[in-house]
Design an enzyme around this catalytic site. Sequence first.
Site, PDB file in Angstrom:
ATOM      1  N   LYS A  79       0.862  -1.185   0.000  1.00 57.67           N
ATOM      2  CA  LYS A  79       0.000   0.000   0.000  1.00 57.67           C
ATOM      3  C   LYS A  79       0.899   1.236   0.000  1.00 57.67           C
ATOM      4  CE  LYS A  79      -3.903   2.049   2.547  1.00 57.67           C
ATOM      5  NZ  LYS A  79      -4.838   1.884   3.684  1.00 57.67           N
ATOM      6  N   SER A 154      -9.804   2.054   2.537  1.00 58.50           N
ATOM      7  CA  SER A 154      -8.858   2.770   1.719  1.00 58.50           C
ATOM      8  C   SER A 154      -7.814   1.899   1.014  1.00 58.50           C
ATOM      9  CB  SER A 154      -8.132   3.800   2.586  1.00 58.50           C
ATOM     10  OG  SER A 154      -7.339   3.153   3.565  1.00 58.50           O
ATOM     11  N   SER A 178     -10.165  -0.408   6.666  1.00 51.33           N
ATOM     12  CA  SER A 178      -9.525  -0.316   5.349  1.00 51.33           C
ATOM     13  C   SER A 178      -8.829  -1.565   4.841  1.00 51.33           C
ATOM     14  CB  SER A 178      -8.535   0.842   5.336  1.00 51.33           C
ATOM     15  OG  SER A 178      -9.240   2.046   5.207  1.00 51.33           O
TER      16      SER A 178
HETATM   17  N1  GLN Z   1     -13.451   4.305   5.836  1.00 46.59           N
HETATM   18  C1  GLN Z   1     -12.877   4.706   7.066  1.00 46.59           C
HETATM   19  C2  GLN Z   1     -12.449   6.159   7.000  1.00 46.59           C
HETATM   20  O1  GLN Z   1     -12.682   6.741   6.022  1.00 46.59           O
HETATM   21  C3  GLN Z   1     -11.708   3.804   7.433  1.00 46.59           C
HETATM   22  C4  GLN Z   1     -10.480   4.115   6.698  1.00 46.59           C
HETATM   23  C5  GLN Z   1      -9.296   3.302   7.146  1.00 46.59           C
HETATM   24  O2  GLN Z   1      -9.434   2.273   7.785  1.00 46.59           O
HETATM   25  N2  GLN Z   1      -8.121   3.811   6.830  1.00 46.59           N
HETATM   26  O3  GLN Z   1     -11.883   6.697   7.886  1.00 46.59           O
END
Ligand code: GLN
Length: 492
Positions: A79, A154, A178
């Site tokens: 990532k 994400s 994410s």
């Molecule tokens: N969708 C969640 C957010 O927007 C989680 C994102 C994540 O785990 N990095 O914060």
Amino acid sequence: MTDLHRLSIRELSEGLKQAQFSSRELTEHYLKRIAKIDPKVKSYVTVTAEQALIEADAADVALKSGHAHALAGIPLAHKDIFCTQGIKTTAGSKMLDNFISPYDATVVAKAKAAGLVTLGKVNMDEFAMGSTSESSYFGATGNPWALDHVPGGSSGGSAAAVAADLAPIATGTDTGGSIRQPASFCGLTGLKPTYGRVSRFGMIAYASSLDQGGPMARSAEDCAYLMNVIAGHDAKDSTSVNKEVDDYVANLNGTAVKGLRIGIPKQYFNVAGLDADVKARVEESLKKLEEMGAILVEIDLNMTEAYVPTYYLIAPAEASSNLSRFDGVRYGYRCENPVDLMDLYKRSRSEGFGAEVQRRILIGTYALSAGYYDAYYVKAQKVRRLIQQDFLKAFENVDVIAAPSAPTTAYKIGANLSPTEMYLGDIYTLAVNLAGLPAINAPIGFDKDSLPVGLQLIGNYWSESQLLSIVHQYQQNTDWHTKRAAIAEENA
Ligand code: GLN
């Protein structure tokens, strides 16, 4: 060999050891697939072809010596939130479009030390804020199961790369879902470890008390192999826990499900936006686990309604603090011709950050400001503790807790959900991070549009081996994790 991308991590490891193919052949195979197929998926932000082949040759030398690590010579994708020395690390942001880290994240360093070959860096929501990967400065990534749909976020690039067989395994990070939600949207297995199990050093911070790296792969067994590499104490991360690391591969067993008490939270199955197909698949998977010997126990998690508001105060508060370092002076993007220092700060930040990131900085700064700190931030921290206690109480009576990973399957790119609609989609994943618990997503079938559905299993602290074993045994008795998207069947 034209089908190297169909092999599991165990098969790749054995094939490399027995010299059925070399790491160079395997790496070239993946690079060819990326060149041919990724223009359609758009999972990679950076492909490090040249460096990958150098790493592959080094792995081949180690393999010949007979002293190589089990994963030596196996390619992976990181990532683009993990710092990589000499390779651009963008966090999906214009702010870091030109950023080359002077050091490797611990996760990256550990992968390198094991002889894993880095294929490149994969796409993500900007600074990991989002659930679709659309907020990336580099554009949206397609879901391999339906390219006009999002892969989730994400860690959407990680999920899409593995689901399209453009990498056999990938790293992801999970602050509020994410790893689990994109794994669910793309039909993969993904593990969010206990907070403190995987080092955050060199992982660009979103919300430091919630962030945790972990593996994304086709199966629990593949995840276990990568966990063996990345888990462990790191003196460079003060929240990393100094606790013995399990051998996640050796611990996989066929006896995890018999007698297992699985808690089914009543509140989770009455959530307004829960899709009927998702609900049906989750119930079927639980029935299957019951047939395999598990005991289903209805439980209460009374704090469910507090998950979204609590997370969306704490995460932006921490983000607003973490992101203050991007000031146009020390890192990344700097605006052109600033008239003075204030102008430099203001324009660098408003030109360098996208809309969602700016929204969260505003929310977070507000929640932390004098006069609101007690009313919002301190209150959210208190509710966070109640959410954790709710789980600990449940674990007095059950071994793991079952839930969907997301209320829906993947939606269309450009569906343009309002921020609140998008935040509500995180209902099933956020509490795990607030409590610091481990949880896993496993693919369990498809909805009426042939899009993958996932089951989430939440464990008590340090139960990664148990979660991996449960899913491993489920995967030995089902074949959902072996299903491949049509695009993954294409040959390069
Ligand atoms: N969708 C969640 C957010 O927007 C989680 C994102 C994540 O785990 N990095 O914060």
